[in-house]
Scaffold this active site. Sequence first.
Site, short mmCIF file in Angstrom:
data_model
loop_
_atom_site.label_atom_id
_atom_site.label_comp_id
_atom_site.label_asym_id
_atom_site.label_seq_id
_atom_site.Cartn_x
_atom_site.Cartn_y
_atom_site.Cartn_z
N THR A 252 -27.95 -16.79 35.70
CA THR A 252 -28.11 -15.54 36.50
C THR A 252 -28.03 -15.77 37.85
OG1 THR A 252 -29.00 -14.89 34.26
CG2 THR A 252 -29.31 -13.44 36.54
N LYS B 138 -37.98 -11.99 37.41
CA LYS B 138 -37.21 -12.54 38.61
C LYS B 138 -35.92 -11.98 38.84
CE LYS B 138 -34.51 -16.42 36.38
NZ LYS B 138 -32.92 -15.90 36.63
N LEU C 123 -38.15 1.06 24.68
CA LEU C 123 -38.95 2.34 25.05
C LEU C 123 -40.57 1.80 24.30
CD1 LEU C 123 -37.09 5.46 24.77
CD2 LEU C 123 -37.71 4.29 26.80
N GLU D 164 -34.52 -14.27 24.14
CA GLU D 164 -35.36 -15.35 23.52
C GLU D 164 -35.77 -14.90 22.13
OE1 GLU D 164 -37.81 -17.41 26.04
OE2 GLU D 164 -36.22 -17.86 27.55
N LYS E 284 -35.75 -35.27 28.03
CA LYS E 284 -35.14 -34.25 27.22
C LYS E 284 -34.17 -34.64 26.47
CE LYS E 284 -35.50 -29.73 28.72
NZ LYS E 284 -34.98 -28.51 29.08
N CYS F 121 -36.77 -13.74 32.65
CA CYS F 121 -35.56 -13.14 33.15
C CYS F 121 -36.06 -11.90 33.94
CB CYS F 121 -34.76 -12.83 31.97
SG CYS F 121 -33.91 -14.46 31.42
P1 NAD Z 1 -34.45 -23.42 31.45
O1 NAD Z 1 -35.47 -24.09 32.57
O2 NAD Z 1 -35.00 -23.45 30.00
O3 NAD Z 1 -33.21 -24.67 31.44
C1 NAD Z 1 -32.33 -25.33 32.70
C2 NAD Z 1 -32.26 -26.81 32.32
O4 NAD Z 1 -31.52 -27.06 33.30
C3 NAD Z 1 -33.40 -27.52 32.34
O5 NAD Z 1 -33.34 -28.61 31.23
C4 NAD Z 1 -33.31 -28.53 33.48
O6 NAD Z 1 -33.56 -29.94 33.17
C5 NAD Z 1 -31.58 -28.35 33.75
N1 NAD Z 1 -31.17 -28.97 35.06
C6 NAD Z 1 -31.60 -28.36 36.46
N2 NAD Z 1 -30.77 -28.86 36.97
C7 NAD Z 1 -29.96 -29.70 36.72
C8 NAD Z 1 -28.77 -30.44 36.93
N3 NAD Z 1 -28.56 -30.69 38.30
N4 NAD Z 1 -27.96 -31.35 36.21
C9 NAD Z 1 -28.57 -31.04 34.94
N5 NAD Z 1 -29.33 -30.29 34.45
C10 NAD Z 1 -30.29 -29.65 35.24
O7 NAD Z 1 -33.53 -22.41 32.13
P2 NAD Z 1 -33.01 -21.22 31.02
O8 NAD Z 1 -33.93 -20.37 30.66
O9 NAD Z 1 -31.94 -22.00 30.24
O10 NAD Z 1 -32.19 -20.41 32.22
C11 NAD Z 1 -30.95 -20.98 32.99
C12 NAD Z 1 -30.17 -19.96 33.58
O11 NAD Z 1 -29.67 -18.91 32.57
C13 NAD Z 1 -31.13 -19.09 34.67
O12 NAD Z 1 -30.22 -18.65 35.53
C14 NAD Z 1 -31.41 -17.87 33.76
O13 NAD Z 1 -31.82 -16.83 34.47
C15 NAD Z 1 -30.45 -17.54 32.95
N6 NAD Z 1 -30.63 -16.73 31.65
C16 NAD Z 1 -31.43 -17.28 30.83
C17 NAD Z 1 -31.91 -16.42 29.68
C18 NAD Z 1 -33.20 -16.67 28.84
O14 NAD Z 1 -33.49 -15.89 27.97
N7 NAD Z 1 -33.89 -17.79 29.13
C19 NAD Z 1 -30.93 -15.45 29.08
C20 NAD Z 1 -29.84 -15.22 30.07
C21 NAD Z 1 -29.72 -16.08 31.21
#
Ligand code: NAD
Length: 437
Positions: A124, A266, A253, A158, A35, A263
């Site tokens: 989160t 979970k 709604l 998103e 990536k 999100c």
């Molecule tokens: P994602 O899976 O798209 O991205 C997570 C990234 O973290 C991946 O690229 C992965 O390779 C990387 N990663 C994992 N372990 C790592 C490490 N030790 N060192 C470096 N990189 C590492 O996840 P996301 O959708 O971005 O969600 C991340 C967090 O944000 C979650 O807790 C999610 O609940 C929260 N969140 C997500 C959204 C959403 O709309 N996607 C909105 C608000 C909050």
Amino acid sequence: MKLTIIGSGYVGLTTGTCFAEMGHHVTCVDNNETKVKALREGIIPIYEPGLEDLIKKNVAVGKLKFTSSLQEALPEAEAIFIAVPTPPNEDGSVDLSFMERVAREIAEVLTPSMGYKVIVDKSTVPVKTGEKVAQTITHYAGKEVEFDVVSNPEFLREGCAVDDLLHPDRIVIGANSQRAMDVLKQVYRPFHAPILETDIESAELIKHAANSFLALKISYINAVARVCEKTGADVELVAEGIGMDKRISRHFLNAGLGYGGSCFPKDVKAFISISRQLGEPFLLLEEVERINEEQHERFLNRLRDRLWVFRDKKIAVWGLAFKQNTDDIRESIGIKLCQKLVAEGAIVSATDPKAMGTARPILEPIGVNFVDDMYECARDAEVLIIATEWADFANADLQKLSSVMRNRIIFDGRNIMSPDNLKTMNFEYHSVGRPSV
Ligand code: NAD
């Protein structure tokens, strides 16, 4: 300011890019080297409107860079944001192993000579995780390393993440030290957004409570839709009528197939699990989840009533992303529908404006046909299912659609088409919580 984001997924990459756009110097870290390599070559791993241009612009002026090395990214950072996954365990509780691992990795790099750091939890997480992250860092880095942990939950949606990040409704900062709070307020000063200052536990709870409430609104209107279906009422009018009350608002709604995505499912599960662990079972949320899980099954039952059997029937599915304007298919209802239809012997063809690439590895091996053109996808279909609310589908050319389908039957799981228009064009049209025509 110099900022580091660990985890360059939907949240980390968009947040880091928007911080750079606001004038900070940002290093995005990811342990997925493929990536990072792609990002360095200008290949953006996710689809999010406006993101690619902002990344290219900020990389070009040297405000945004990518690495997989914490050794490179941590020493100069004033604030270190953690945006790694927090997926659900089998029992609905949160798998915090990514958080724990990052805390250890940070601790291994930090030294007292690097000075004071603010570690920001943007993932989160369940309430009390901030405390655990702080304990872990102290345990592995030693007491001499000076840092504070702060909770700064992310509320981006998103599909409009860039806009949400650049113009947030509110910024929530949970800190137990004024010094850490001041650093975070400085990070967010260029955004000119309202800031709510809280303790760490409240900030952590705000995120789970907010997402659970939005999910609750969706399940609420879906439960109302069921009553509408039994009475001939129109759930769209009911939603309009209740949504005009400012205390309620029309947002979230929208009756349909229920919520999906990375999100809501979970986070609702996590909040249910935390509440149970704390001895305060949140039965209301258990019902929210039950309604949501039933919603697409009920839709399939209605389709079964209409077709009798699915075996050997060609069914077209429009929509694989869990919602419009994203290529994210995590917990997507469109994907679940395709899997269930194939399991019952249907011949399924599917299309999506952006999520074909992410859906292919899951659905192609089970025999789903991927068709780029939405009308070709519907060619010779007995039924067309609409599973995602993309504008392209809502604005479909009905004349063209009617000329390619075998039977003019539409099951609209997102209520995006107009029953009147479809009736005029001699389609048979079924939606959610509205009379069929
Ligand atoms: P994602 O899976 O798209 O991205 C997570 C990234 O973290 C991946 O690229 C992965 O390779 C990387 N990663 C994992 N372990 C790592 C490490 N030790 N060192 C470096 N990189 C590492 O996840 P996301 O959708 O971005 O969600 C991340 C967090 O944000 C979650 O807790 C999610 O609940 C929260 N969140 C997500 C959204 C959403 O709309 N996607 C909105 C608000 C909050």
